[in-house]
Scaffold this motif. Sequence first.
Motif, mmCIF file in Angstrom:
data_model
loop_
_atom_site.group_PDB
_atom_site.id
_atom_site.type_symbol
_atom_site.label_atom_id
_atom_site.label_comp_id
_atom_site.label_asym_id
_atom_site.label_seq_id
_atom_site.Cartn_x
_atom_site.Cartn_y
_atom_site.Cartn_z
ATOM 1 N N ILE A 109 42.639 47.333 49.096
ATOM 2 C CA ILE A 109 42.167 47.557 47.729
ATOM 3 C C ILE A 109 41.092 46.540 47.357
ATOM 4 O O ILE A 109 40.989 45.473 47.960
ATOM 5 C CB ILE A 109 43.316 47.472 46.698
ATOM 6 N N GLN A 110 40.307 46.895 46.363
ATOM 7 C CA GLN A 110 39.332 45.995 45.761
ATOM 8 C C GLN A 110 39.700 45.829 44.298
ATOM 9 O O GLN A 110 39.832 46.815 43.568
ATOM 10 C CB GLN A 110 37.919 46.551 45.881
ATOM 11 N N VAL A 111 39.891 44.591 43.853
ATOM 12 C CA VAL A 111 40.334 44.322 42.488
ATOM 13 C C VAL A 111 39.130 43.919 41.640
ATOM 14 O O VAL A 111 38.368 43.019 42.016
ATOM 15 C CB VAL A 111 41.403 43.218 42.450
ATOM 16 N N ILE A 112 38.964 44.591 40.506
ATOM 17 C CA ILE A 112 37.846 44.329 39.597
ATOM 18 C C ILE A 112 38.427 43.947 38.240
ATOM 19 O O ILE A 112 39.222 44.691 37.656
ATOM 20 C CB ILE A 112 36.942 45.564 39.465
ATOM 21 N N TYR A 113 38.031 42.774 37.748
ATOM 22 C CA TYR A 113 38.524 42.288 36.463
ATOM 23 C C TYR A 113 37.487 42.564 35.381
ATOM 24 O O TYR A 113 36.298 42.252 35.544
ATOM 25 C CB TYR A 113 38.834 40.794 36.544
ATOM 26 N N GLU A 114 37.930 43.138 34.272
ATOM 27 C CA GLU A 114 37.030 43.526 33.192
ATOM 28 C C GLU A 114 37.322 42.685 31.947
ATOM 29 O O GLU A 114 38.433 42.691 31.411
ATOM 30 C CB GLU A 114 37.222 45.009 32.857
ATOM 31 N N GLY A 115 36.273 41.949 31.504
ATOM 32 C CA GLY A 115 36.418 41.162 30.281
ATOM 33 C C GLY A 115 37.299 39.942 30.483
ATOM 34 O O GLY A 115 37.550 39.476 31.591
ATOM 35 N N HIS A 116 37.764 39.403 29.364
ATOM 36 C CA HIS A 116 38.624 38.215 29.391
ATOM 37 C C HIS A 116 40.014 38.585 29.901
ATOM 38 O O HIS A 116 40.653 39.507 29.389
ATOM 39 C CB HIS A 116 38.735 37.614 27.987
ATOM 40 N N ILE A 117 40.476 37.867 30.905
ATOM 41 C CA ILE A 117 41.776 38.151 31.517
ATOM 42 C C ILE A 117 42.757 37.041 31.139
ATOM 43 O O ILE A 117 42.487 35.862 31.379
ATOM 44 C CB ILE A 117 41.665 38.241 33.051
ATOM 45 N N PRO A 118 43.890 37.371 30.537
ATOM 46 C CA PRO A 118 44.898 36.352 30.212
ATOM 47 C C PRO A 118 45.372 35.633 31.471
ATOM 48 O O PRO A 118 45.556 36.251 32.521
ATOM 49 C CB PRO A 118 46.037 37.177 29.579
ATOM 50 N N MET A 119 45.555 34.331 31.346
ATOM 51 C CA MET A 119 45.995 33.525 32.473
ATOM 52 C C MET A 119 47.483 33.204 32.394
ATOM 53 O O MET A 119 47.963 32.298 33.071
ATOM 54 C CB MET A 119 45.182 32.226 32.528
ATOM 55 N N GLN A 148 43.692 52.728 38.581
ATOM 56 C CA GLN A 148 43.258 52.851 39.958
ATOM 57 C C GLN A 148 42.292 54.012 40.104
ATOM 58 O O GLN A 148 42.532 55.110 39.613
ATOM 59 C CB GLN A 148 44.461 53.065 40.892
ATOM 60 N N GLU A 149 41.169 53.730 40.777
ATOM 61 C CA GLU A 149 40.200 54.759 41.130
ATOM 62 C C GLU A 149 39.905 54.620 42.614
ATOM 63 O O GLU A 149 39.075 53.818 43.023
ATOM 64 C CB GLU A 149 38.917 54.622 40.297
ATOM 65 N N GLY A 150 40.618 55.381 43.417
ATOM 66 C CA GLY A 150 40.489 55.238 44.865
ATOM 67 C C GLY A 150 41.000 53.883 45.309
ATOM 68 O O GLY A 150 42.116 53.489 45.002
ATOM 69 N N ARG A 151 40.154 53.150 46.035
ATOM 70 C CA ARG A 151 40.522 51.807 46.492
ATOM 71 C C ARG A 151 40.360 50.755 45.411
ATOM 72 O O ARG A 151 40.845 49.627 45.558
ATOM 73 C CB ARG A 151 39.652 51.397 47.687
ATOM 74 N N LYS A 152 39.665 51.087 44.345
ATOM 75 C CA LYS A 152 39.353 50.098 43.320
ATOM 76 C C LYS A 152 40.454 50.035 42.263
ATOM 77 O O LYS A 152 40.909 51.064 41.763
ATOM 78 C CB LYS A 152 38.014 50.424 42.666
ATOM 79 N N ILE A 153 40.848 48.806 41.940
ATOM 80 C CA ILE A 153 41.842 48.546 40.904
ATOM 81 C C ILE A 153 41.157 47.798 39.771
ATOM 82 O O ILE A 153 40.592 46.715 39.985
ATOM 83 C CB ILE A 153 43.018 47.706 41.439
ATOM 84 N N TYR A 154 41.174 48.367 38.583
ATOM 85 C CA TYR A 154 40.541 47.744 37.420
ATOM 86 C C TYR A 154 41.625 47.118 36.555
ATOM 87 O O TYR A 154 42.616 47.779 36.200
ATOM 88 C CB TYR A 154 39.748 48.773 36.618
ATOM 89 N N ILE A 155 41.428 45.847 36.206
ATOM 90 C CA ILE A 155 42.403 45.120 35.398
ATOM 91 C C ILE A 155 41.701 44.557 34.176
ATOM 92 O O ILE A 155 40.637 43.929 34.273
ATOM 93 C CB ILE A 155 43.061 43.993 36.216
ATOM 94 N N SER A 156 42.300 44.791 33.011
ATOM 95 C CA SER A 156 41.730 44.298 31.755
ATOM 96 C C SER A 156 42.864 43.842 30.840
ATOM 97 O O SER A 156 44.045 44.108 31.096
ATOM 98 C CB SER A 156 40.901 45.395 31.072
ATOM 99 N N LYS A 157 42.468 43.177 29.770
ATOM 100 C CA LYS A 157 43.456 42.706 28.799
ATOM 101 C C LYS A 157 44.091 43.889 28.087
ATOM 102 O O LYS A 157 43.429 44.877 27.768
ATOM 103 C CB LYS A 157 42.770 41.782 27.782
ATOM 104 N N PHE A 158 45.394 43.798 27.831
ATOM 105 C CA PHE A 158 46.126 44.884 27.172
ATOM 106 C C PHE A 158 45.632 45.054 25.741
ATOM 107 O O PHE A 158 45.437 44.092 25.024
ATOM 108 C CB PHE A 158 47.629 44.567 27.190
#
Length: 309
Positions: A259-269, A299-309
Amino acid sequence: MSKEALQQAIDRIAAGTHTDQDLELYNNWCNAAQEQQSPMPADFPDRQQQMLQNIESRIKGKSYRKLIIWSGVAAAAAVLILYMSGGFFSVNISSKQPSMPYNILATEKGQQRHITLPDGTNVWLNAASHLKYPASFASTTERRVELTGEAYFEVAKDKEKPFIVQSRDQEVKVLGTHFNISSYSDDPLVQTTLLEGSVKVNNQITLEPGEQTLLDDAGKLTIRKADTAMAVSWKKGNLEFRNENIYGIMRKISRFHDIQVIYEGHIPMDGMNGNFALRQSIPEILEIIQTTSLLRCRQEGRKIYISKF
């Protein structure tokens, strides 16, 4: 094998028209030459570089499981890489000085391997890792191995020959013990966790069972109490984490899934606690992560998009 058959195989390798059988024949010759100091064909040194280029071109993009490396063949260093899944070999000849043969065991994403070293030491290699070790420790004064990635060691006792694991800016020295080292290049820390016995890290800290050292990129070495079960949970096919942010969690998951992980915007730590089975599907893992109400995952294919809730 006949000299004629060997010469024909070398001719085809140098011309780039070789078959897997040619590579196997060449490998067998190198093994025999290593043991018997057999002379190499007269024109062999002049053709080494072209052979290397042709074989590398042939195996480019192939996945590997185990690499067997020999050096010191007929007063030149010959390196053979055995691709266990497909029977491919690579040859690299560069040194004029004989040296000790060594092996490299490598794992891909999602793979784990167990091996018993020549001294009886047992090693479990985690995903996306590799371990380099001598083919024999008989003529050495120490048992030195090199690790990239993560491995769990159960070291055979030998008071005369200390066992040394060299990893990223770190050396761990032991006589006989059980410990885990996590030394991935994309992790911020090298973690060494002791389960049994005693080890010395970088000649600075001696660990007792249940302790762990952390080495950062600046070379600072610290010690803390460890959750040993969590540190070696990967051996049982699990991923356990405590107070770990999403970046660390997804790095570990990525070693078992393509997979490829893509972070969008500010991500909580924020730190999270959890336990996944490494073979769980990505949709199942993402659903669990979203139950924290901290992050959205898609998830879009191999890509995983993660963003703040």
